[in-house]
Design an enzyme around this catalytic site. Structure first.
Site: not given
Length: 182
Positions: A70, A111-113
């Site tokens: 993201l 995280g954002d993965e």
């Protein structure tokens, strides 16, 4: 003690066994799922990827691995707080899950993965269509508290088995490299 059982002792023993089984199931779930999004986690993703590669070796099945990141997510956390960031992650996770087939796997890798494992894809064009569908739906605004909308962009990298690699680690590296190139 043998010969010294009664109904209350049996009830407590059964209750203890039931509680232990519930705890075992809960721990097994937590070992393979992200607690925030309820998606599979990195460990479950790796296990399923290994299974897909093995199926490919024995039966010629093809699969696709996608890495998603993201873009701009840190700014949401910094500007609106971690609760808003969690809301965005959960909504994006829901949207990605809705974009794939039931037999495909979506995981939060950290995280954002996110990772997507497309089982039994016929060719790269199918993986590209799924990736485009994910890009379209994750690019739509996310509604936060007080009717504030935030937008994130998503970068996607795709690797295909066997073209991009014969081993799970090689596929992950290829998808990760393709994501950074994107």
């Amino acid at each position: 003690i043998k010969g010294h059982t009664d109904a209350e002792l049996m009830r407590r023993a059964l209750q203890h066994g039931i509680e232990r089984k519930h705890q075992e199931r809960k721990l097994a779930y937590l070992a393979h799922h992200d607690p925030l999004t309820q998606l599979a986690n990195r460990a479950a993703f790796g296990e399923q990827l290994e299974t897909c590669v093995q199926a490919g070796r024995s039966g010629g099945a093809r699969c696709a691995v996608m890495f998603l990141d993201l873009d701009g997510f840190k700014a949401i956390n910094d500007t609106h707080g971690h609760e808003a960031g969690d809301t965005v992650l959960c909504e994006i996770a829901r949207r990605i899950q809705a974009s794939v087939r039931e037999e495909d796997l979506v995981a939060r890798l950290g995280g954002d993965e996110f990772g997507v494992l497309l089982a039994e894809v016929a060719d790269a064009a199918i993986a590209a269509r799924v990736a485009q569908r994910i890009l379209d739906i994750t690019g739509m605004p996310v509604l936060l508290r007080d009717e504030l909308e935030v937008c994130v962009r998503t970068s996607v990298g795709i690797a295909l088995y066997p073209e991009s690699g014969q081993l799970p680690d090689a596929l992950l590296r290829a998808a990760d490299s393709a994501m950074y190139a994107a």
